[in-house]
Scaffold this motif. Structure first.
Motif, PDB file in Angstrom:
ATOM      1  N   VAL A 101      42.445  43.298  41.810  1.00  0.00           N
ATOM      2  CA  VAL A 101      43.488  42.395  42.322  1.00  0.00           C
ATOM      3  C   VAL A 101      42.885  41.474  43.370  1.00  0.00           C
ATOM      4  O   VAL A 101      42.347  41.934  44.382  1.00  0.00           O
TER       5      VAL A 101
ATOM      6  N   HIS B 281      44.077  40.990  37.861  1.00  0.00           N
ATOM      7  CA  HIS B 281      45.363  40.375  38.189  1.00  0.00           C
ATOM      8  C   HIS B 281      45.151  39.376  39.315  1.00  0.00           C
ATOM      9  O   HIS B 281      44.595  39.723  40.360  1.00  0.00           O
TER      10      HIS B 281
ATOM     11  N   PHE C 160      46.575  37.644  42.265  1.00  0.00           N
ATOM     12  CA  PHE C 160      47.688  37.964  43.163  1.00  0.00           C
ATOM     13  C   PHE C 160      48.435  36.711  43.581  1.00  0.00           C
ATOM     14  O   PHE C 160      47.834  35.746  44.074  1.00  0.00           O
TER      15      PHE C 160
ATOM     16  N   GLN D  76      53.856  40.199  45.933  1.00  0.00           N
ATOM     17  CA  GLN D  76      53.894  41.655  45.830  1.00  0.00           C
ATOM     18  C   GLN D  76      54.742  42.097  44.634  1.00  0.00           C
ATOM     19  O   GLN D  76      54.398  43.066  43.953  1.00  0.00           O
TER      20      GLN D  76
ATOM     21  N   LEU E 148      52.745  41.707  41.459  1.00  0.00           N
ATOM     22  CA  LEU E 148      51.711  42.742  41.409  1.00  0.00           C
ATOM     23  C   LEU E 148      52.313  44.088  41.038  1.00  0.00           C
ATOM     24  O   LEU E 148      51.768  44.809  40.193  1.00  0.00           O
TER      25      LEU E 148
END
Length: 203
Positions: free
Chosen positions: A169, A187, A189, A192, A195
């Motif tokens: 991340v 991923h 970012f 939040q 994620l």
């Protein structure tokens, strides 16, 4: 190979768990050097990669920056700039810290950050929760900075796992692509919530 084959979430630090550089910090350091913000910013970032990767000490880095600005590199100036710089990267997102800590109930959690060694020392002292993670890889200590494949390979070896066991991340797409190139999941970012959804699907 480790018997712990739980999946591993490998986090970047700045822009994900920690905040980006404190607003106004570069301006403050430029004033200390009696130079323009543009000139200081160029020198600051141009000479940064070897410092981040542990090939230059803080003293060597700041000497190069000051030399590029045609400013004297005396010890007091270097130390003031060094401490101001460390402070400028010291903020964390407490909500993300809690999220990262809670993830350890479901996966192993590690950190891979581009950060000079002296910054890492200060961050570890200020953020003791980092010691609870399964592995910490700071570029200034391991001698490799993202997106260098060696930075990702360090974590694979240290955690005795396969690249496919990792979900990396980072807020920088080029770093995520580099992780994917060595076989990790990745991923980019942005929030939040995004994620959490991505990790729920993966875990």
């Amino acid at each position: 190979m480790s018997t712990d084959r739980r999946r591993i979430v490998l986090f970047d630090l700045f822009g994900v768990i920690a905040r980006h550089q404190r607003p106004g910090a570069l301006e403050k350091m430029a004033v200390r050097c009696n130079t323009s913000v543009d000139a200081f910013t160029t020198a600051y970032w141009t000479h940064r990669p070897p410092y981040d990767a542990g090939r230059h000490t803080a003293c060597a880095y700041w000497t190069e920056v000051l030399s590029a600005l045609s400013r004297p590199a005396d010890a007091d100036t270097i130390e003031e700039l060094r401490l101001t710089d460390i402070d400028s990267w010291s903020r964390v997102d407490e909500s993300m810290v809690a999220h990262v800590r809670n993830l350890r109930e479901r996966a192993r959690v590690a950190l891979l950050s581009n950060i000079p060694a002296d910054h890492a020392d200060a961050f570890l002292a200020a953020q003791p929760w980092l010691h609870d993670l399964d592995h910490l890889a700071f570029s200034g200590r391991i001698g490799a900075a993202k997106p260098d494949p060696a930075a990702f390979q360090h974590s694979v070896i240290a955690l005795r796992s396969a690249p496919a066991d990792f979900h990396f991340v980072d807020d920088r797409e080029e770093n995520v692509r580099a992780a994917q190139a060595v076989g990790m999941n990745g991923h980019v970012f942005q929030s939040q919530d995004d994620l959490a959804a991505a990790l729920d699907a993966w875990l």
